[in-house]
Design a protein around this motif. Sequence first.
Motif, PDB file in Angstrom:
ATOM      1  N   THR A  77      23.725  16.039  32.752  1.00  0.00           N
ATOM      2  CA  THR A  77      24.888  16.625  32.083  1.00  0.00           C
ATOM      3  C   THR A  77      24.819  18.149  32.190  1.00  0.00           C
ATOM      4  O   THR A  77      23.787  18.756  31.944  1.00  0.00           O
ATOM      5  CB  THR A  77      24.923  16.216  30.603  1.00  0.00           C
ATOM      6  OG1 THR A  77      25.018  14.789  30.529  1.00  0.00           O
ATOM      7  CG2 THR A  77      26.128  16.824  29.893  1.00  0.00           C
ATOM      8  N   LYS A  78      25.947  18.729  32.564  1.00  0.00           N
ATOM      9  CA  LYS A  78      26.000  20.175  32.800  1.00  0.00           C
ATOM     10  C   LYS A  78      26.976  20.817  31.819  1.00  0.00           C
ATOM     11  O   LYS A  78      28.093  20.324  31.626  1.00  0.00           O
ATOM     12  CB  LYS A  78      26.464  20.437  34.233  1.00  0.00           C
ATOM     13  CG  LYS A  78      26.157  21.815  34.757  1.00  0.00           C
ATOM     14  CD  LYS A  78      24.829  21.826  35.487  1.00  0.00           C
ATOM     15  CE  LYS A  78      24.618  23.135  36.211  1.00  0.00           C
ATOM     16  NZ  LYS A  78      23.388  23.131  37.018  1.00  0.00           N
ATOM     17  N   GLU A  79      26.541  21.901  31.210  1.00  0.00           N
ATOM     18  CA  GLU A  79      27.410  22.647  30.301  1.00  0.00           C
ATOM     19  C   GLU A  79      27.714  24.011  30.930  1.00  0.00           C
ATOM     20  O   GLU A  79      26.794  24.760  31.266  1.00  0.00           O
ATOM     21  CB  GLU A  79      26.738  22.818  28.947  1.00  0.00           C
ATOM     22  CG  GLU A  79      27.638  23.445  27.895  1.00  0.00           C
ATOM     23  CD  GLU A  79      27.046  23.377  26.501  1.00  0.00           C
ATOM     24  OE1 GLU A  79      26.910  24.457  25.880  1.00  0.00           O
ATOM     25  OE2 GLU A  79      26.720  22.262  26.046  1.00  0.00           O
ATOM     26  N   VAL A  80      28.997  24.291  31.094  1.00  0.00           N
ATOM     27  CA  VAL A  80      29.419  25.511  31.780  1.00  0.00           C
ATOM     28  C   VAL A  80      30.374  26.296  30.876  1.00  0.00           C
ATOM     29  O   VAL A  80      31.315  25.723  30.322  1.00  0.00           O
ATOM     30  CB  VAL A  80      30.129  25.188  33.110  1.00  0.00           C
ATOM     31  CG1 VAL A  80      30.590  26.459  33.799  1.00  0.00           C
ATOM     32  CG2 VAL A  80      29.217  24.386  34.018  1.00  0.00           C
ATOM     33  N   ILE A  81      30.127  27.586  30.746  1.00  0.00           N
ATOM     34  CA  ILE A  81      31.033  28.459  29.990  1.00  0.00           C
ATOM     35  C   ILE A  81      31.884  29.236  30.991  1.00  0.00           C
ATOM     36  O   ILE A  81      31.363  29.918  31.880  1.00  0.00           O
ATOM     37  CB  ILE A  81      30.252  29.424  29.087  1.00  0.00           C
ATOM     38  CG1 ILE A  81      29.462  28.631  28.045  1.00  0.00           C
ATOM     39  CG2 ILE A  81      31.204  30.401  28.396  1.00  0.00           C
ATOM     40  CD1 ILE A  81      28.591  29.476  27.148  1.00  0.00           C
ATOM     41  N   VAL A  82      33.185  29.116  30.872  1.00  0.00           N
ATOM     42  CA  VAL A  82      34.114  29.755  31.802  1.00  0.00           C
ATOM     43  C   VAL A  82      34.036  31.273  31.646  1.00  0.00           C
ATOM     44  O   VAL A  82      34.113  31.804  30.525  1.00  0.00           O
ATOM     45  CB  VAL A  82      35.554  29.271  31.564  1.00  0.00           C
ATOM     46  CG1 VAL A  82      36.517  29.950  32.528  1.00  0.00           C
ATOM     47  CG2 VAL A  82      35.631  27.757  31.707  1.00  0.00           C
ATOM     48  N   THR A  83      33.900  31.978  32.748  1.00  0.00           N
ATOM     49  CA  THR A  83      33.817  33.440  32.718  1.00  0.00           C
ATOM     50  C   THR A  83      35.203  34.064  32.891  1.00  0.00           C
ATOM     51  O   THR A  83      36.164  33.392  33.291  1.00  0.00           O
ATOM     52  CB  THR A  83      32.890  33.955  33.832  1.00  0.00           C
ATOM     53  OG1 THR A  83      33.501  33.646  35.109  1.00  0.00           O
ATOM     54  CG2 THR A  83      31.521  33.302  33.762  1.00  0.00           C
ATOM     55  N   GLU A  84      35.308  35.354  32.621  1.00  0.00           N
ATOM     56  CA  GLU A  84      36.576  36.071  32.808  1.00  0.00           C
ATOM     57  C   GLU A  84      36.972  36.088  34.280  1.00  0.00           C
ATOM     58  O   GLU A  84      38.157  35.979  34.614  1.00  0.00           O
ATOM     59  CB  GLU A  84      36.444  37.505  32.284  1.00  0.00           C
ATOM     60  CG  GLU A  84      36.294  37.595  30.772  1.00  0.00           C
ATOM     61  CD  GLU A  84      36.198  39.029  30.286  1.00  0.00           C
ATOM     62  OE1 GLU A  84      36.256  39.932  31.146  1.00  0.00           O
ATOM     63  OE2 GLU A  84      36.075  39.246  29.064  1.00  0.00           O
ATOM     64  N   PHE A  85      35.981  36.217  35.160  1.00  0.00           N
ATOM     65  CA  PHE A  85      36.250  36.215  36.601  1.00  0.00           C
ATOM     66  C   PHE A  85      36.866  34.887  37.029  1.00  0.00           C
ATOM     67  O   PHE A  85      37.851  34.837  37.786  1.00  0.00           O
ATOM     68  CB  PHE A  85      34.943  36.470  37.363  1.00  0.00           C
ATOM     69  CG  PHE A  85      35.092  36.450  38.863  1.00  0.00           C
ATOM     70  CD1 PHE A  85      35.454  37.588  39.562  1.00  0.00           C
ATOM     71  CD2 PHE A  85      34.879  35.266  39.585  1.00  0.00           C
ATOM     72  CE1 PHE A  85      35.595  37.568  40.937  1.00  0.00           C
ATOM     73  CE2 PHE A  85      35.014  35.232  40.956  1.00  0.00           C
ATOM     74  CZ  PHE A  85      35.377  36.390  41.628  1.00  0.00           C
ATOM     75  N   GLU A  86      36.289  33.783  36.539  1.00  0.00           N
ATOM     76  CA  GLU A  86      36.783  32.443  36.901  1.00  0.00           C
ATOM     77  C   GLU A  86      38.177  32.207  36.336  1.00  0.00           C
ATOM     78  O   GLU A  86      39.020  31.577  36.979  1.00  0.00           O
ATOM     79  CB  GLU A  86      35.801  31.384  36.401  1.00  0.00           C
ATOM     80  CG  GLU A  86      34.493  31.376  37.170  1.00  0.00           C
ATOM     81  CD  GLU A  86      33.398  30.596  36.480  1.00  0.00           C
ATOM     82  OE1 GLU A  86      32.441  30.190  37.172  1.00  0.00           O
ATOM     83  OE2 GLU A  86      33.481  30.393  35.243  1.00  0.00           O
ATOM     84  N   GLU A  87      38.427  32.739  35.136  1.00  0.00           N
ATOM     85  CA  GLU A  87      39.762  32.612  34.557  1.00  0.00           C
ATOM     86  C   GLU A  87      40.775  33.408  35.374  1.00  0.00           C
ATOM     87  O   GLU A  87      41.880  32.935  35.665  1.00  0.00           O
ATOM     88  CB  GLU A  87      39.771  33.099  33.115  1.00  0.00           C
ATOM     89  CG  GLU A  87      41.155  33.014  32.470  1.00  0.00           C
ATOM     90  CD  GLU A  87      41.199  33.646  31.091  1.00  0.00           C
ATOM     91  OE1 GLU A  87      42.264  33.572  30.455  1.00  0.00           O
ATOM     92  OE2 GLU A  87      40.184  34.231  30.663  1.00  0.00           O
ATOM     93  N   GLU A  88      40.411  34.611  35.767  1.00  0.00           N
ATOM     94  CA  GLU A  88      41.334  35.484  36.495  1.00  0.00           C
ATOM     95  C   GLU A  88      41.706  34.901  37.855  1.00  0.00           C
ATOM     96  O   GLU A  88      42.885  34.886  38.241  1.00  0.00           O
ATOM     97  CB  GLU A  88      40.706  36.868  36.684  1.00  0.00           C
ATOM     98  CG  GLU A  88      41.615  37.849  37.420  1.00  0.00           C
ATOM     99  CD  GLU A  88      40.979  39.213  37.588  1.00  0.00           C
ATOM    100  OE1 GLU A  88      41.585  40.067  38.272  1.00  0.00           O
ATOM    101  OE2 GLU A  88      39.874  39.432  37.041  1.00  0.00           O
TER     102      GLU A  88
END
Length: 265
Positions: A77-88
Amino acid sequence: MKKINLLFCLIALLSTLLLQAQRKEINGQLLANDDVEGIHILNKTAAKFAISKADGSFTILAKSQDTLIVSSIKYETKEVIVTEFEEEYGTLSVELTELVNALDKVIVGKILTGSLQSDLENSDAKTEINFYDLGIPGNTKLPLTQNERKLHDADAGSWGYIGLGFGVNFHKLLNEISGRTKKLKAIVELDDRDKCINRLRADYESIIFEKDSLPENLKTEYFLFSQEDENFLNLCEEKNEIKLLEFLQQKLKAYRENREDVDKD
């Protein structure tokens, strides 16, 4: 009082829509050395989820600081926090780590002690070692096909408790809701039908058409017609060759009658 309740409902709805509007579709890509289809991606922050396609791609609503949970039977199981770069830029990739089941160390073979009598007793003259001699479970069944493995993974998973002793298998539930499990069951059933009819054709085609032949294209159509019978899979599982041969002869008769009716029309 009703007006106040309605006002609260409207405020809650507007808040939800406002939060939703702040999120955008992010195109993700799962990276692994094995099958990456049908893996669940849950946006825990926004209560949104997606399921990966055959190539590992997926699309999910998210924004910066949202927490994504990537859950699968085959991978950790992988937990990933979305970054501002990925959002942009609207893209992200997740590298998965395959689960490895650790086994206790097993020594296969003979251990030489230096004692002639003991070493002779431990020689290769004994009966061949099997799973049960080694004290570990064995399986003599054929390995699952790729589609059977996908169905097994979709229908498996662990239970999570949500309070008051109630448990939910979220992995299985999401596959049921999305229709993935139903789709995979249909694919596996079609595989089973194809496998059985191909075997029957190889074993009995010469016998069935010994006296009454058909053109090659009609033979193929006849076998497809036979495997669509609702009792076909049950007969295959019985493995009664006499019943199967009688079934094929009956279906040939029915197939010819159908063709005669079509020709008349």
